[in-house]
Design an enzyme around this catalytic site. Structure first.
Site, short mmCIF file in Angstrom:
data_model
loop_
_atom_site.label_atom_id
_atom_site.label_comp_id
_atom_site.label_asym_id
_atom_site.label_seq_id
_atom_site.Cartn_x
_atom_site.Cartn_y
_atom_site.Cartn_z
N GLU A 36 -3.69 -20.90 -12.21
CA GLU A 36 -3.70 -20.93 -10.73
C GLU A 36 -5.02 -21.51 -10.23
OE1 GLU A 36 -2.82 -18.34 -12.61
OE2 GLU A 36 -0.68 -18.12 -12.14
N GLU A 70 -11.44 -19.74 -19.01
CA GLU A 70 -12.07 -20.96 -18.43
C GLU A 70 -11.34 -21.37 -17.15
OE1 GLU A 70 -14.79 -22.41 -19.73
OE2 GLU A 70 -14.87 -21.49 -21.70
N GLY A 87 15.04 -17.80 -34.31
CA GLY A 87 16.02 -16.73 -34.15
C GLY A 87 15.37 -15.36 -34.33
N GLY A 88 16.07 -14.45 -35.01
CA GLY A 88 15.57 -13.08 -35.21
C GLY A 88 14.31 -13.05 -36.04
#
Ligand SMILES: Cc1cc2nc3c(=O)[nH]c(=O)nc-3n(C[C@H](O)[C@H](O)[C@H](O)COP(=O)(O)OP(=O)(O)OC[C@H]3O[C@@H](n4cnc5c(N)ncnc54)[C@H](O)[C@@H]3O)c2cc1C
Length: 382
Positions: free
Chosen positions: A370, A366, A342-343
């Protein structure tokens, strides 16, 4: 089925090694992490400590001070230190892989005596200089050159994002030759014309020292040349480094596991609506899914390490599987654990906040995600 357990279990001596790697991480690294990350400095004394504990030469021959134990224990070392601090693990990890792998494979005995032995002992810090401001994934287009000059060469160019660059005593620099081929030269801190232009400030892994390096007419004699006289194709140079992808996968596992453990403890202790938040199905499902994804990534990573150690040929596809799946798994797990906090997770200084920044490192180095996709697509004939 008899034997099936052995097939998927790490050998007992590797589990024993994990206990000593974890002890090193918890005893020697953990107390230094908060300050190193806050100030963006690397605790340099760790090189000598890791060296004398035999943790920097796991993949290298005994005659240079290594233990010839292979990639598998090196992977465990990287995983365990990354659980505690990914930035420090990156700095130490360079020493046992990309900073020294090419030297260990192609260097002469004199060159190994000069740089590999002290690197394994943690006495000299190493770095690997390939990436340039205008050439990252597209390594063929690097502009750093070596030009023949009498009995040596003149090195000119600029390298960026180099881990350990600002603190390194010896850097393997990849440069283009006049014949269009590539060569690796060792540059030493103090060489005339070599300078650290700047240390870069980063989103995460802040304790690792990453810099931009300048080579302004650095004169190097033949003793600095690691590659064959005619030079190499860039793929031959990169081949040596493919195994390093398994170490990035291992570091990803370390960070994913650290986030998971932190999140699980918090989910058991934090209460809302009169019960621990871990009792809400929306929260418990995150852990069920993360547990399965980490287990799958771990299996691919360990398998790739074993194949690296047992096959002569580099298991390119399996290394890409490990790097791709483990680095993306870590990103997903840390993101889920941030939600559990949470916060509190959004506040500066919490460990989960650091892991959230650190985990972005693994999809880049390394070979980006993609690029791993491209490697796998190519292996499939696409
Ligand atoms: C913290 C850190 C430490 C590093 N340490 C080192 C080091 O020690 N030594 C060193 O040499 N380098 C180091 N690097 C550099 C790292 O290897 C490169 O950042 C990485 O290879 C990507 O190159 P780039 O940043 O130039 O991105 P680019 O190559 O410009 O890529 C930008 C985007 O385009 C995508 N892209 C590029 N080409 C293709 C393609 N053909 N197909 C599909 N997508 C593509 C990328 O995946 C990426 O999303 C480090 C980087 C970081 C962030």
């Amino acid at each position: 089925m008899a034997g099936i357990d052995e097939l998927f279990q790490l050998p007992a001596e590797i589990e024993d090694f994990r206990a000593s790697a974890r002890a090193f991480a918890e005893r020697d690294v953990a107390p230094l992490v908060e300050e190193a990350e806050r100030t963006g400095t690397f605790p340099l004394e760790l090189f000598a400590k890791a060296g004398s504990a035999g943790l920097l030469g796991l993949q290298f021959e005994e005659r240079w001070g290594g233990s010839d134990a292979g990639l598998l224990p090196d992977m465990i070392f990287r995983e365990e230190v990354s659980r505690v601090c990914a930035g420090i693990a990156a700095g130490l990890g360079i020493q046992g892989q990309i900073g020294t792998a090419y030297l260990a494979r192609f260097g002469s005995d004199e060159q190994k005596e000069r740089w590999l032995r002290p690197a394994i002992a943690g006495e000299v810090i190493t770095a690997w200089g390939l990436t340039e401001p205008d050439a990252g994934s597209d390594v063929r287009s690097i502009r750093t050159t070596v030009e023949a000059d009498g009995s040596g060469v003149i090195l000119r160019g600029r390298k960026t994002f180099i881990t350990n660059g600002p603190i390194a005593g010896a850097i393997g620099v990849v440069a283009k030759q006049a014949n269009g081929k590539f060569a690796v030269y060792m540059v030493e801190a103090g060489d005339e014309g070599y300078a650290v232009d700047r240390t870069l400030e980063k989103l995460g892994c802040r304790s690792s020292q990453v810099g931009e390096l300048v080579f302004d007419n650095v004169r190097l004699d033949e003793s600095r040349r690691l590659s064959p006289p005619d030079g190499s194709e860039i793929d031959e140079i990169l081949d040596v480094l493919i195994r390093g992808r398994v170490l990035i996968a291992a570091a990803s596992l370390g960070v994913a596991s650290a986030a998971f453990d932190l999140g699980l403890a918090y989910a058991k202790e934090r209460t809302a609506f009169g019960r621990p938040i871990g009792k809400f199905q929306e929260i418990s499902m995150k852990f069920a899914e993360a547990d399965a994804r980490i287990a799958a990534a771990r299996m691919l990573t360990y398998r790739a390490a074993v194949l690296c150690d047992t096959r002569d040929e580099v298991p390119v596809r399996e290394c890409a599987h490990a790097k791709l799946v483990a680095s993306e798994t870590a990103l997903w797990v840390v993101d889920q654990m941030m939600r559990v906090f949470g916060g509190a997770g959004f506040m500066q200084g919490s460990v989960i906040e650091r892991l959230f920044r650190d985990v972005r490192y693994f999809q880049i180095v390394e070979g980006t995600t993609e690029i791993q996709h491209r490697i796998l697509a190519k292996a499939l004939g696409l």
